[in-house]
Design a protein around this motif. Structure first.
Motif, PDB file in Angstrom:
ATOM      1  N   PRO A   1       0.867  -1.041   0.033  1.00 46.94           N
ATOM      2  CA  PRO A   1       0.126   0.107  -0.048  1.00 46.94           C
ATOM      3  C   PRO A   1       0.937   1.212   0.078  1.00 46.94           C
ATOM      4  N   ALA A   2       0.493   2.342  -0.861  1.00 46.71           N
ATOM      5  CA  ALA A   2       1.129   3.658  -0.878  1.00 46.71           C
ATOM      6  C   ALA A   2       1.279   4.318   0.586  1.00 46.71           C
ATOM      7  N   GLU A   3       0.329   4.196   1.337  1.00 42.25           N
ATOM      8  CA  GLU A   3       0.107   4.689   2.760  1.00 42.25           C
ATOM      9  C   GLU A   3      -0.069   3.868   3.669  1.00 42.25           C
ATOM     10  N   PRO A   4       0.433   2.801   4.202  1.00 41.08           N
ATOM     11  CA  PRO A   4       0.186   1.795   5.165  1.00 41.08           C
ATOM     12  C   PRO A   4      -0.366   2.204   6.551  1.00 41.08           C
ATOM     13  N   ALA A   5       0.211   3.637   6.882  1.00 39.58           N
ATOM     14  CA  ALA A   5      -0.363   4.116   8.267  1.00 39.58           C
ATOM     15  C   ALA A   5      -1.896   4.404   7.995  1.00 39.58           C
ATOM     16  N   GLY A   6      -2.319   4.755   6.740  1.00 40.46           N
ATOM     17  CA  GLY A   6      -3.461   5.223   6.641  1.00 40.46           C
ATOM     18  C   GLY A   6      -4.765   4.018   6.488  1.00 40.46           C
ATOM     19  N   LEU A   7      -4.174   2.837   6.524  1.00 44.79           N
ATOM     20  CA  LEU A   7      -5.162   1.860   6.376  1.00 44.79           C
ATOM     21  C   LEU A   7      -5.862   1.395   7.673  1.00 44.79           C
ATOM     22  N   ASP A   8      -7.048   0.871   7.812  1.00 44.84           N
ATOM     23  CA  ASP A   8      -7.490   0.315   9.029  1.00 44.84           C
ATOM     24  C   ASP A   8      -7.157  -0.936   9.217  1.00 44.84           C
ATOM     25  N   ASP A   9      -7.540  -1.611  10.434  1.00 46.12           N
ATOM     26  CA  ASP A   9      -7.034  -2.982  10.629  1.00 46.12           C
ATOM     27  C   ASP A   9      -7.405  -3.910   9.670  1.00 46.12           C
TER      28      ASP A   9
END
Length: 97
Positions: free
Chosen positions: A28-36
């Motif tokens: 993912p381009a922004e892994p911190a922005g993904l939910d669980d």
């Protein structure tokens, strides 16, 4: 004995290799922005279909390099092996997942 063709070393016995799972999965381009839920799907959910699948393989007891392979999961037959970063080949004119 099953022979696997390393794109760097040539044909070798299967016991020299280790499968690393499905190939061509983009991080993912922004892994911190993904939910669980989305993060767990990225980490654990794979196609795992019966038939031809692109996989990552490590020549563990040889050159120690990763490569990709097209393998028929029903027959355990390798159709093609190719270097990491190379485009995925098609099998029989069909573009594979």
């Amino acid at each position: 004995m099953l022979l696997v063709t390393c794109p760097y070393c040539g044909p070798r016995p299967e016991i020299e290799f280790h499968c690393g799972g499905e190939a061509h999965i983009a991080r993912p381009a922004e892994p911190a922005g993904l939910d669980d839920q989305a993060w767990s799907e990225f980490l654990f959910v794979r196609t795992n279909r019966k038939g031809v699948q692109a996989e990552r393989w490590l020549h563990q007891h040889g050159c120690r390099r990763w490569f990709n392979a097209l393998r028929d999961t029903a027959s355990d037959r390798f159709l093609a092996t190719y270097e990491m970063g190379a485009p995925r080949p098609s099998a029989g004119g069909e573009e594979l997942r």
